[in-house]
Design a protein around this motif. Structure first.
Motif, mmCIF file in Angstrom:
data_model
loop_
_atom_site.group_PDB
_atom_site.id
_atom_site.type_symbol
_atom_site.label_atom_id
_atom_site.label_comp_id
_atom_site.label_asym_id
_atom_site.label_seq_id
_atom_site.Cartn_x
_atom_site.Cartn_y
_atom_site.Cartn_z
ATOM 1 N N ASN A 45 -7.413 32.088 -93.566
ATOM 2 C CA ASN A 45 -6.445 31.135 -94.123
ATOM 3 C C ASN A 45 -6.134 30.030 -93.106
ATOM 4 N N ALA A 46 -7.169 29.453 -92.547
ATOM 5 C CA ALA A 46 -7.020 28.458 -91.488
ATOM 6 C C ALA A 46 -6.300 27.206 -91.977
ATOM 7 N N ARG A 47 -5.462 26.663 -91.107
ATOM 8 C CA ARG A 47 -4.777 25.399 -91.423
ATOM 9 C C ARG A 47 -5.622 24.193 -91.054
ATOM 10 N N ILE A 48 -6.516 24.376 -90.112
ATOM 11 C CA ILE A 48 -7.438 23.296 -89.752
ATOM 12 C C ILE A 48 -8.864 23.824 -89.838
ATOM 13 N N HIS A 49 -9.793 22.936 -90.089
ATOM 14 C CA HIS A 49 -11.209 23.267 -90.139
ATOM 15 C C HIS A 49 -11.929 22.239 -89.269
ATOM 16 N N ASP A 50 -12.383 22.678 -88.107
ATOM 17 C CA ASP A 50 -13.036 21.781 -87.155
ATOM 18 C C ASP A 50 -14.454 22.273 -86.884
ATOM 19 N N GLY A 51 -15.351 21.872 -87.742
ATOM 20 C CA GLY A 51 -16.741 22.274 -87.607
ATOM 21 C C GLY A 51 -17.386 21.761 -86.335
ATOM 22 N N LYS A 52 -16.953 20.596 -85.888
ATOM 23 C CA LYS A 52 -17.509 20.016 -84.667
ATOM 24 C C LYS A 52 -17.161 20.874 -83.452
#
Length: 48
Positions: free
Chosen positions: A28-35
């Motif tokens: 349930n992540a609040r941020i998604h930072d694929g980089k």
């Protein structure tokens, strides 16, 4: 493989990056930072 030498400031900069990766991998992540995930998967990280 590269022999990478990081200074104290560069190593400290990796802490927030690792936190962003951990948050991205949560269900349930609040941020998604694929980089950030891609950066920590890089081959040069194995030398640290």
């Amino acid at each position: 493989m590269m022999n990478l030498q990081l200074g104290d400031i560069q190593e400290t900069a990796l802490i927030p990056l690792a936190i962003r990766v951990n948050e991205t991998k949560r269900r349930n992540a609040r941020i998604h930072d694929g980089k950030a995930v891609d950066t920590l998967k890089a081959d040069w990280m194995e030398d640290i």
